[in-house]
Write an enzyme that holds these catalytic residues in place. Structure first.
Site, PDB file in Angstrom:
ATOM      1  N   SER B 152       0.915  -1.142  -0.040  1.00 48.89           N
ATOM      2  CA  SER B 152       0.121   0.138   0.085  1.00 48.89           C
ATOM      3  C   SER B 152       1.067   1.274  -0.028  1.00 48.89           C
ATOM      4  O   SER B 152       1.674   1.399  -0.735  1.00 48.89           O
ATOM      5  CB  SER B 152      -1.017  -0.132   1.280  1.00 48.89           C
ATOM      6  OG  SER B 152      -2.035   0.913   1.078  1.00 48.89           O
ATOM      7  N   ARG B 221     -12.302   6.069  10.037  1.00 51.73           N
ATOM      8  CA  ARG B 221     -11.531   4.844  10.284  1.00 51.73           C
ATOM      9  C   ARG B 221     -12.428   4.026   9.333  1.00 51.73           C
ATOM     10  O   ARG B 221     -12.046   2.973   8.463  1.00 51.73           O
ATOM     11  CB  ARG B 221     -11.227   4.399  11.562  1.00 51.73           C
ATOM     12  CG  ARG B 221     -10.632   3.092  11.833  1.00 51.73           C
ATOM     13  CD  ARG B 221      -9.362   2.933  10.946  1.00 51.73           C
ATOM     14  NE  ARG B 221      -8.811   1.815  11.031  1.00 51.73           N
ATOM     15  CZ  ARG B 221      -7.643   1.448  10.728  1.00 51.73           C
ATOM     16  NH1 ARG B 221      -6.816   2.152   9.940  1.00 51.73           N
ATOM     17  NH2 ARG B 221      -6.991   0.129  10.803  1.00 51.73           N
ATOM     18  N   ASP B 315      -8.701  -6.207  -4.569  1.00 52.51           N
ATOM     19  CA  ASP B 315      -8.536  -5.060  -4.241  1.00 52.51           C
ATOM     20  C   ASP B 315      -9.217  -3.898  -5.117  1.00 52.51           C
ATOM     21  O   ASP B 315      -8.744  -3.674  -6.378  1.00 52.51           O
ATOM     22  CB  ASP B 315      -6.951  -4.693  -4.523  1.00 52.51           C
ATOM     23  CG  ASP B 315      -6.435  -3.612  -3.748  1.00 52.51           C
ATOM     24  OD1 ASP B 315      -7.343  -2.690  -3.367  1.00 52.51           O
ATOM     25  OD2 ASP B 315      -5.175  -3.500  -3.357  1.00 52.51           O
ATOM     26  N   HIS B 348      -8.002  -4.899  -0.478  1.00 51.64           N
ATOM     27  CA  HIS B 348      -6.666  -4.336  -0.381  1.00 51.64           C
ATOM     28  C   HIS B 348      -5.739  -5.011   0.701  1.00 51.64           C
ATOM     29  O   HIS B 348      -4.904  -5.132   0.771  1.00 51.64           O
ATOM     30  CB  HIS B 348      -7.031  -2.884  -0.109  1.00 51.64           C
ATOM     31  CG  HIS B 348      -5.537  -2.041   0.020  1.00 51.64           C
ATOM     32  ND1 HIS B 348      -4.726  -1.851  -1.235  1.00 51.64           N
ATOM     33  CD2 HIS B 348      -4.909  -1.362   0.930  1.00 51.64           C
ATOM     34  CE1 HIS B 348      -3.847  -1.272  -0.850  1.00 51.64           C
ATOM     35  NE2 HIS B 348      -3.758  -0.804   0.163  1.00 51.64           N
ATOM     36  N   ASP B 349      -6.557  -5.458   1.817  1.00 51.71           N
ATOM     37  CA  ASP B 349      -5.998  -6.069   2.909  1.00 51.71           C
ATOM     38  C   ASP B 349      -5.247  -7.528   2.793  1.00 51.71           C
ATOM     39  O   ASP B 349      -4.597  -7.975   3.587  1.00 51.71           O
ATOM     40  CB  ASP B 349      -6.951  -6.138   4.295  1.00 51.71           C
ATOM     41  CG  ASP B 349      -6.940  -4.982   5.233  1.00 51.71           C
ATOM     42  OD1 ASP B 349      -6.038  -4.100   4.848  1.00 51.71           O
ATOM     43  OD2 ASP B 349      -7.781  -5.056   5.948  1.00 51.71           O
TER      44      ASP B 349
END
Lengths: 369, 369
Positions: B152, B221, B315, B348-349
Site C-alpha cells: 500500500s 476509520r 483489491d 486491499h488487505d
C-alpha cells in the site's frame, strides 16, 4: 412532433385505511403522491408502473411548469414515441411511503400527536412500499399492470410486485437490482447513517426543519454518490485534476472530485429530508426477497410473469452477480426470464446515464406484451 | 527453534538537519522512530527496509515486552527462517514522518513555537517520507539496501526509493501499490477527511489531545476500513447477519457488519492521532510517481534495479490495473520486472491476510539477490 409529456401535475391519493407493516406496526391514514402520463385505455390494461430509487419521487416525466429547470427524472424514457410510449401506455409513477416527496413519511404529521412523525415513524421494508402502491392501483381501478419497471430500489419494488401480487402484474423489468442487499452495500449505508448521527444538529431526528444537519447530511449523500459511480467514471470525469482555486500543498486544498462531491452533497440537503433518507436507507438494507419465506427459491417460485433483468458491468453497489443469482434461480424454475449484462463505465448510475444501451432490448420486450 | 525476533525496542534517530520538502517548505529537526531485526553483516550489504502503510509504525516484528498482546504488524513475515529471514537480513522498519508513532509529525513540538505543530505542519508527499528515511540509512552507514519492500503506502515508498535513489537499492518489492492514486481512492479519503472536519471537537486541528474528535475519527476509520475490505470478504465474514442485541425493526438496530465497523473505529481512536491521519491521507492522495517529471515514463526510466510486484484480484482501492500500468511501462523499458496477480478475496488487505499466497514467489526473488 414533440416527444415530451408536457406540463404535468402531481396528484395525491388519500387512504383512510391502516397499512399492516412487515414490522407488525400499522401506518395510516396514508397519502400517496403520484403522476400519470398517457391515457388509461377502455380495457384498463395498458398501465405501466414506474418505481423510483432511493431519493426519487413521483415526478418521472414532463415539467410542472414551463420554467422548471429540469424535467422529471426519467423523462428520456417516458413520452410519445419513447420506450415507455405514452401513446400506448398509461404510465404511473408514485412516490414511495417513507419518502419526503409527497407520500406519507417521517415529515408527515403523526395523527396520534398532530406533530411530524420523525423517529416515531415505523421502520419500513420495500415490501411495505409495494403494499401501499397496491392501494393506489386499486384506487385507479386497474386490475392488472402490464409492467412494473424500475432501477435500484425500483428494481426491488418490481420484484416484490411479481412475488406478492402475481395476478396483478403481466411483466416486470428490474434494472440494476438485487435479491438482497450485500454487507458492502449495508456498510456504505452505515457510513451515511453515522455521518448524519454525528451531526450535532441532527438531535436524534428532532432537528429544526429550517436548520437540518446539513454537514452530516451532505457527507451522507457523498457516500451514496460514490457508491453510484465507478472507478472508471471518476477517471473519465475528474482524473487527478486539482482544483484551480486551491494550492496543491494547502492542507484544505481539494481535488476536483472532492469539490464535486461537496457541491452535490450541499445541493442535495436543500431537496431531501434527513430522516426520510435514513428510513429509506434502512429499507434498502433490510431488503431480502426471501423475507418471510423459507428461502429465496420459495419466494421466487411465487413469480409467474415474464421478467427482463438488466445489470451493469461497472456497478459495484449491486454488482451483476447479485442480479444473476436471482436470474439463475428463475431459470432453474423454468420461469420466462431474460437477462442482459450491459457494458457500461457509469457504475450503479449506468441505468440513468446510458439508457440507450438497454432501450432496444427493453423496447422489444414491451412490444411482446 | 523459535521463529520470533523476540523482545525488541524502538529506537529514535535525531537529525539536526532541515529536510527540503516537495512543497518548498523545510522541516527540521527530525526524529525517526525505527526498529531493526537481525544483524548487519560486515559488508553492510544485507539491509532490507520494510516500509509501512497509512497507519502503520516502526514496530514490524517481535514484542516490546513479554505481555504485549500482539506482536509487530508484519511479524508473520520477519524472523529467523521466515521470508524476511533475520538470519540473513538486517531488517529495518522506520515510522514515516507525518505519523504519530514516534517520528516527527503534527503531534510533535514545533521548535519555532514550542507547541505541537498541528496544522502548522507542512503538507507532505510520499517522496518526502523517503528522503527522511534516507537520512536514517545514512545514519546506519548503509551504502545500499538489498531490498525495499512494503504494501500500500509502503509500495509507494519502495517505488520512490528505486526512482530517487537508484544507487542505494538493489531491488524493490511493491505490494498492492499504484503509480498514482485514483479519483475513487481520493474520493474515499475525502469522505474520511470530511467526517473528521464535521466533528465539532476537531476545532480545525486544535482539539484537546484528551478529547479528540472521536465520533468523526471513528467514522473516518470506518471509511478506510471498508476500502481495505471487499464485497467477497464481507460476505464471508458477516453475510447479512443482524446483531443479536438489536431488533430488526429498531431504527437504531444494526447489522453485524455495522457493529464491526463501529467497534474498529472506536478502538482506532485510542491509538492514532486525527491530524496525522489527515496528513498521511493527503500524502496518499497526492501520490503520483510522475510528480516533477514530464511523465510516468520518464520517472520510471530512473529505476534500474529488479522489481517484483504483487496485486490482488479483489483489491478495489488500488486495483490490479494500477499496478499493471506501472509494470507494463517497466517492461516496455526492458527493466528487470516480475509481476504476479494474486487471487484473493480479502481486498486491499489481502497482503496482510493471505501472505502465504505470495510468499513463495517473494522467497524466490529474495534468494536470487
Amino acid at each position: 412532433m414533440n416527444d415530451s409529456v408536457g406540463i404535468v401535475t402531481t396528484q395525491y391519493a388519500q387512504f383512510k385505511t391502516d397499512l399492516h407493516l412487515e414490522s407488525g406496526r400499522r401506518l395510516g391514514p396514508l397519502t400517496l403522491a403520484y403522476e400519470t402520463y398517457g391515457q388509461l385505455n377502455s380495457a384498463r390494461d395498458n398501465a405501466l408502473l414506474v418505481t423510483h430509487a432511493w431519493t426519487g419521487d413521483a415526478h418521472a416525466a414532463g415539467r410542472h411548469h414551463e420554467d422548471e429547470r429540469k424535467p422529471g427524472w426519467w423523462d428520456n424514457m417516458i413520452g410519445p414515441g419513447k420506450v415507455f410510449d405514452t401513446e400506448r401506455f398509461f404510465v404511473i409513477c408514485s412516490n414511495v411511503i417513507g419518502s419526503c416527496k409527497g407520500s406519507t413519511g417521517p415529515t408527515s404529521l403523526n395523527p396520534a400527536t398532530g406533530r411530524p412523525y420523525r423517529l416515531s415513524f415505523p421502520v419500513l421494508m420495500v415490501r411495505d412500499m409495494v403494499h401501499a402502491q397496491r392501494l393506489l392501483i386499486d384506487h385507479l381501478e386497474i386490475e392488472q399492470l402490464c409492467c412494473v419497471v424500475g432501477g435500484s430500489m425500483g428494481a426491488m419494488q418490481a420484484l416484490e410486485w411479481a412475488i406478492h401480487y402475481p395476478q396483478r402484474v403481466r411483466s416486470i423489468v428490474p434494472i440494476a437490482g438485487t435479491g438482497r442487499t450485500s454487507p458492502m452495500a449495508i456498510a456504505l449505508n452505515a457510513l451515511a447513517r453515522q455521518s448524519i448521527f454525528n451531526d450535532p444538529l441532527w438531535k436524534k431526528g428532532k432537528y429544526h426543519f429550517d436548520h437540518p444537519p446539513a454537514d452530516g447530511f451532505a457527507l451522507a449523500r457523498a457516500v451514496g454518490h460514490i457508491s453510484f459511480l465507478s472507478d472508471a467514471s471518476m477517471q473519465l470525469k475528474f482524473a487527478r485534476r486539482f482544483s484551480r482555486m486551491d494550492g496543491m500543498f494547502d492542507f484544505f486544498g481539494k481535488f476536483e472530485v472532492e469539490r464535486y462531491l461537496d457541491y452535490n452533497g450541499r445541493s442535495f440537503v436543500e431537496r431531501f429530508d434527513p430522516n426520510s433518507f435514513l428510513y429509506l436507507a434502512k429499507a434498502l438494507d433490510l431488503y431480502d426477497v426471501a423475507w418471510r419465506f423459507d428461502s429465496a427459491r420459495e419466494a421466487l417460485s411465487q413469480l409467474v410473469c415474464p421478467s427482463l433483468w438488466f445489470a451493469f458491468t461497472s456497478d459495484w453497489l449491486y454488482p451483476p452477480y447479485a442480479t444473476e443469482e436471482v436470474v439463475e434461480e428463475l431459470e432453474r424454475q423454468k420461469k420466462p426470464v431474460d437477462y442482459a449484462l450491459i457494458s457500461s463505465d457509469y457504475g450503479h448510475d449506468s441505468f440513468l446515464v446510458e439508457p440507450e444501451k438497454f432501450i432496444p432490448q427493453l423496447k422489444n420486450f414491451l412490444a411482446q406484451l
